[in-house]
Design a protein around this motif. Structure first.
Motif, short mmCIF file in Angstrom:
data_model
loop_
_atom_site.label_atom_id
_atom_site.label_comp_id
_atom_site.label_asym_id
_atom_site.label_seq_id
_atom_site.Cartn_x
_atom_site.Cartn_y
_atom_site.Cartn_z
N MET A 180 -10.37 50.36 38.64
CA MET A 180 -9.55 51.36 39.28
C MET A 180 -10.12 51.68 40.66
O MET A 180 -11.31 51.93 40.81
CB MET A 180 -9.52 52.62 38.41
CG MET A 180 -8.65 53.71 38.97
SD MET A 180 -8.31 54.96 37.75
CE MET A 180 -9.40 56.23 38.33
N SER A 181 -9.26 51.66 41.68
CA SER A 181 -9.76 51.93 43.02
C SER A 181 -9.83 53.43 43.28
O SER A 181 -9.16 54.23 42.64
CB SER A 181 -8.90 51.24 44.07
OG SER A 181 -7.60 51.76 44.07
N VAL A 182 -10.67 53.79 44.25
CA VAL A 182 -10.88 55.18 44.64
C VAL A 182 -10.04 55.45 45.88
O VAL A 182 -9.98 54.62 46.77
CB VAL A 182 -12.36 55.43 45.02
CG1 VAL A 182 -12.68 56.90 45.01
CG2 VAL A 182 -13.32 54.66 44.19
N GLN A 183 -9.45 56.61 45.93
CA GLN A 183 -8.70 57.00 47.12
C GLN A 183 -9.68 57.55 48.15
O GLN A 183 -10.43 58.48 47.86
CB GLN A 183 -7.66 58.05 46.76
CG GLN A 183 -6.79 58.43 47.93
CD GLN A 183 -5.64 59.34 47.51
OE1 GLN A 183 -5.19 59.31 46.39
NE2 GLN A 183 -5.21 60.17 48.43
N VAL A 184 -9.69 56.97 49.34
CA VAL A 184 -10.56 57.49 50.40
C VAL A 184 -9.90 58.73 51.00
O VAL A 184 -8.68 58.83 51.04
CB VAL A 184 -10.85 56.42 51.49
CG1 VAL A 184 -11.64 55.26 50.90
CG2 VAL A 184 -9.59 55.93 52.15
N PRO A 185 -10.71 59.68 51.46
CA PRO A 185 -10.15 60.93 52.00
C PRO A 185 -9.17 60.73 53.14
O PRO A 185 -8.22 61.49 53.28
CB PRO A 185 -11.39 61.70 52.47
CG PRO A 185 -12.49 61.17 51.63
CD PRO A 185 -12.17 59.72 51.41
N TRP A 186 -9.36 59.69 53.94
CA TRP A 186 -8.50 59.45 55.11
C TRP A 186 -7.05 59.22 54.69
O TRP A 186 -6.15 59.41 55.49
CB TRP A 186 -9.00 58.25 55.91
CG TRP A 186 -10.49 58.19 55.96
CD1 TRP A 186 -11.29 57.29 55.31
CD2 TRP A 186 -11.37 59.10 56.60
NE1 TRP A 186 -12.61 57.57 55.55
CE2 TRP A 186 -12.69 58.69 56.33
CE3 TRP A 186 -11.17 60.24 57.38
CZ2 TRP A 186 -13.80 59.36 56.81
CZ3 TRP A 186 -12.29 60.91 57.86
CH2 TRP A 186 -13.58 60.47 57.58
N SER A 187 -6.84 58.84 53.44
CA SER A 187 -5.49 58.54 52.98
C SER A 187 -4.58 59.77 52.93
O SER A 187 -3.37 59.63 52.79
CB SER A 187 -5.52 57.83 51.63
OG SER A 187 -6.03 58.69 50.64
N VAL A 188 -5.14 60.97 53.08
CA VAL A 188 -4.29 62.16 53.14
C VAL A 188 -3.53 62.22 54.48
O VAL A 188 -2.55 62.95 54.59
CB VAL A 188 -5.07 63.48 52.92
CG1 VAL A 188 -5.70 63.50 51.53
CG2 VAL A 188 -6.09 63.72 54.01
N LEU A 189 -4.00 61.48 55.45
CA LEU A 189 -3.28 61.38 56.73
C LEU A 189 -2.23 60.28 56.55
O LEU A 189 -2.58 59.13 56.29
CB LEU A 189 -4.24 61.03 57.87
CG LEU A 189 -5.40 62.01 58.09
CD1 LEU A 189 -6.34 61.49 59.16
CD2 LEU A 189 -4.87 63.39 58.46
N PRO A 190 -0.96 60.60 56.67
CA PRO A 190 0.11 59.67 56.30
C PRO A 190 0.09 58.33 57.05
O PRO A 190 0.57 57.34 56.54
CB PRO A 190 1.39 60.42 56.63
CG PRO A 190 1.02 61.81 56.92
CD PRO A 190 -0.46 61.88 57.14
N ASP A 191 -0.47 58.31 58.24
CA ASP A 191 -0.41 57.09 59.04
C ASP A 191 -1.78 56.70 59.59
O ASP A 191 -1.89 56.26 60.72
CB ASP A 191 0.59 57.28 60.17
CG ASP A 191 0.94 55.97 60.87
OD1 ASP A 191 1.01 54.93 60.17
OD2 ASP A 191 1.15 55.98 62.09
#
Length: 167
Positions: free
Chosen positions: A1-12
């Protein structure tokens, strides 16, 4: 299972190493390990130097991305790379799967020290890297990162979800 990096909260977000939104990037996905962070990757000819050989600079990028994301996920602080030393043991070949495994050294809060190994399918070491990182506060470097107030707040909460007031 991959981890979501914090930067992914920025849509683009367009990080060359880890963003799924960058069509020219590496699109690395990270997986937790008890001792650190793992990224699996296979690069095509668009990332080669000599015919059939992955460009060495990209090996450094992959190590830097994996260590840097481990820092933000484990220490809850973003950090700029201060220095990095890469040792190439054997060339990486295009079209083959590799994995990068990053770990952090237990040290103080002023600087973070990390290392990474790039391994082939058989577990052989192809490259190693050691790096030093300087943590920073998002609101103090926002002009360099081109973030507005809402993005700073959103990203701060994603990086350190337990903080009451990240600013």
């Amino acid at each position: 299972m991959s981890v979501q990096v914090p930067w992914s909260v920025l849509p683009d977000y367009r990080c060359f190493g880890c963003s799924p939104h960058n069509p020219h990037g590496l699109r690395l996905a990270f997986h937790p390990r008890p001792d650190g962070l793992l990224a699996r990757f296979t690069l095509d000819r668009g990332f080669e130097s000599y015919p059939g050989v992955v460009h060495g600079g990209l090996v450094g990028v992959i190590c830097d991305e994996t260590i840097g994301n481990l820092i933000v996920l484990e220490r809850h602080k973003p950090a700029f790379t201060v220095s990095m030393r890469t040792r190439f043991v054997t060339p990486l070949l295009v079209g083959r799967e590799y994995r990068c495994v990053a770990t952090l050294r237990a040290d103080g809060e002023e600087l973070f020290h990390g290392s990474a190994e790039v391994l082939d399918a058989d577990g052989g070491v192809c490259a190693t890297a050691s790096a030093v990182y300087q943590p920073f506060a998002l609101d103090q470097v926002r002009h360099q990162l081109t973030l507005d107030d809402a993005e700073v707040d959103l990203l701060s909460r994603a990086i350190n979800p337990t903080a009451i007031n990240p600013r």
